[in-house]
Design a protein around this motif. Structure first.
Motif, mmCIF file in Angstrom:
data_model
loop_
_atom_site.group_PDB
_atom_site.id
_atom_site.type_symbol
_atom_site.label_atom_id
_atom_site.label_comp_id
_atom_site.label_asym_id
_atom_site.label_seq_id
_atom_site.Cartn_x
_atom_site.Cartn_y
_atom_site.Cartn_z
ATOM 1 N N LEU A 1 0.833 -1.202 0.000
ATOM 2 C CA LEU A 1 0.000 0.000 0.000
ATOM 3 C C LEU A 1 0.868 1.252 0.000
ATOM 4 C CD1 LEU A 1 -2.882 1.217 0.202
ATOM 5 C CD2 LEU A 1 -2.571 1.197 2.685
ATOM 6 N N LEU A 2 1.941 1.225 0.780
ATOM 7 C CA LEU A 2 2.841 2.373 0.836
ATOM 8 C C LEU A 2 3.548 2.614 -0.493
ATOM 9 C CD1 LEU A 2 4.365 1.880 4.398
ATOM 10 C CD2 LEU A 2 2.573 3.486 3.693
ATOM 11 N N LYS A 3 3.632 1.575 -1.320
ATOM 12 C CA LYS A 3 4.239 1.694 -2.656
ATOM 13 C C LYS A 3 3.182 2.010 -3.714
ATOM 14 C CE LYS A 3 7.693 -1.811 -1.566
ATOM 15 N NZ LYS A 3 8.101 -3.200 -1.850
ATOM 16 N N GLY A 4 1.931 2.135 -3.284
ATOM 17 C CA GLY A 4 0.857 2.420 -4.227
ATOM 18 C C GLY A 4 0.288 1.193 -4.891
ATOM 19 N N GLU A 5 0.575 0.036 -4.345
ATOM 20 C CA GLU A 5 0.075 -1.219 -4.900
ATOM 21 C C GLU A 5 -1.016 -1.788 -3.995
ATOM 22 O OE1 GLU A 5 3.575 -3.628 -4.866
ATOM 23 O OE2 GLU A 5 4.646 -2.340 -6.256
ATOM 24 N N LEU A 6 -1.955 -2.467 -4.601
ATOM 25 C CA LEU A 6 -3.013 -3.120 -3.839
ATOM 26 C C LEU A 6 -2.798 -4.625 -3.854
ATOM 27 C CD1 LEU A 6 -6.169 -1.156 -5.021
ATOM 28 C CD2 LEU A 6 -4.845 -0.839 -2.934
ATOM 29 N N VAL A 7 -2.810 -5.219 -2.677
ATOM 30 C CA VAL A 7 -2.649 -6.660 -2.545
ATOM 31 C C VAL A 7 -3.863 -7.185 -1.782
ATOM 32 C CG1 VAL A 7 -1.248 -8.497 -1.546
ATOM 33 C CG2 VAL A 7 -0.133 -6.506 -2.531
ATOM 34 N N PRO A 8 -4.690 -7.993 -2.417
ATOM 35 C CA PRO A 8 -5.859 -8.519 -1.703
ATOM 36 C C PRO A 8 -5.455 -9.535 -0.639
ATOM 37 C CG PRO A 8 -5.704 -9.505 -3.876
ATOM 38 C CD PRO A 8 -4.610 -8.463 -3.792
ATOM 39 N N ILE A 9 -6.174 -9.517 0.444
ATOM 40 C CA ILE A 9 -6.000 -10.517 1.497
ATOM 41 C C ILE A 9 -7.307 -11.309 1.515
ATOM 42 C CG2 ILE A 9 -5.543 -10.939 3.927
ATOM 43 C CD1 ILE A 9 -4.285 -8.174 4.071
ATOM 44 N N GLU A 10 -7.241 -12.514 1.024
ATOM 45 C CA GLU A 10 -8.443 -13.326 0.834
ATOM 46 C C GLU A 10 -9.016 -13.834 2.153
ATOM 47 O OE1 GLU A 10 -9.894 -13.738 -2.163
ATOM 48 O OE2 GLU A 10 -8.296 -12.555 -3.077
ATOM 49 N N ASN A 11 -10.305 -13.622 2.334
ATOM 50 C CA ASN A 11 -11.084 -14.189 3.445
ATOM 51 C C ASN A 11 -10.451 -13.980 4.820
ATOM 52 O OD1 ASN A 11 -12.922 -15.300 1.525
ATOM 53 N ND2 ASN A 11 -11.478 -16.961 1.182
ATOM 54 N N ILE A 12 -9.886 -12.821 5.058
ATOM 55 C CA ILE A 12 -9.167 -12.606 6.320
ATOM 56 C C ILE A 12 -10.081 -12.740 7.533
ATOM 57 C CG2 ILE A 12 -9.324 -10.090 6.321
ATOM 58 C CD1 ILE A 12 -6.368 -10.189 7.432
ATOM 59 N N ASN A 13 -11.285 -12.213 7.457
ATOM 60 C CA ASN A 13 -12.199 -12.305 8.602
ATOM 61 C C ASN A 13 -12.530 -13.757 8.919
ATOM 62 O OD1 ASN A 13 -12.270 -9.539 8.933
ATOM 63 N ND2 ASN A 13 -14.149 -9.288 7.765
ATOM 64 N N ALA A 14 -12.845 -14.521 7.913
ATOM 65 C CA ALA A 14 -13.196 -15.930 8.130
ATOM 66 C C ALA A 14 -11.998 -16.711 8.658
ATOM 67 C CB ALA A 14 -13.694 -16.552 6.827
ATOM 68 N N ARG A 15 -10.815 -16.410 8.151
ATOM 69 C CA ARG A 15 -9.621 -17.119 8.608
ATOM 70 C C ARG A 15 -9.301 -16.789 10.068
ATOM 71 N NH1 ARG A 15 -5.939 -15.142 4.173
ATOM 72 N NH2 ARG A 15 -4.275 -16.022 5.413
ATOM 73 N N ILE A 16 -9.487 -15.530 10.447
ATOM 74 C CA ILE A 16 -9.272 -15.160 11.851
ATOM 75 C C ILE A 16 -10.335 -15.818 12.716
ATOM 76 C CG2 ILE A 16 -9.299 -13.247 13.496
ATOM 77 C CD1 ILE A 16 -8.016 -11.529 11.245
#
Length: 103
Positions: free
Chosen positions: A25-40
């Protein structure tokens, strides 16, 4: 039943993905984090099934993950606000110069 070490490994995996997303994000790129809520949620459910003495040792990892999630959320808000400011400034400059929006 999942072991304490397996739970910690999954939490560490999620934390690693989050760190990568924050750096990107700090580099201006978007990286999706799949299903983070469900995994937590899955890891929290697994914690409920292990020995209470083991479960308490996982709390610091969860606290750190929560702090990183909050920080990431704040960073996303900051970037979104900056983008809005930039777009508003560009729009203002376009209107001041009489340039049509389509350019």
């Amino acid at each position: 039943m999942t072991s304490k070490d397996e739970i910690l490994a999954k939490i560490d995996e999620i934390a690693g993905e989050l760190a990568h997303a924050r750096e990107s994000l700090l580099k201006g790129e978007l990286v999706p984090i799949e299903n983070i809520n469900a995994r937590i949620d899955d890891q929290c459910a697994a914690i409920l099934e292990i020995d209470p003495d083991d479960a308490i040792t996982i709390k610091p990892a969860l606290d750190e993950l929560l702090l990183n999630l909050k920080t990431f959320s704040e960073e996303i808000d900051y970037v979104q606000n900056k983008v809005k400011e930039i777009l508003a400034e560009q729009d203002k400059q376009r209107k001041d110069s009489g340039t049509p929006e389509s350019e």
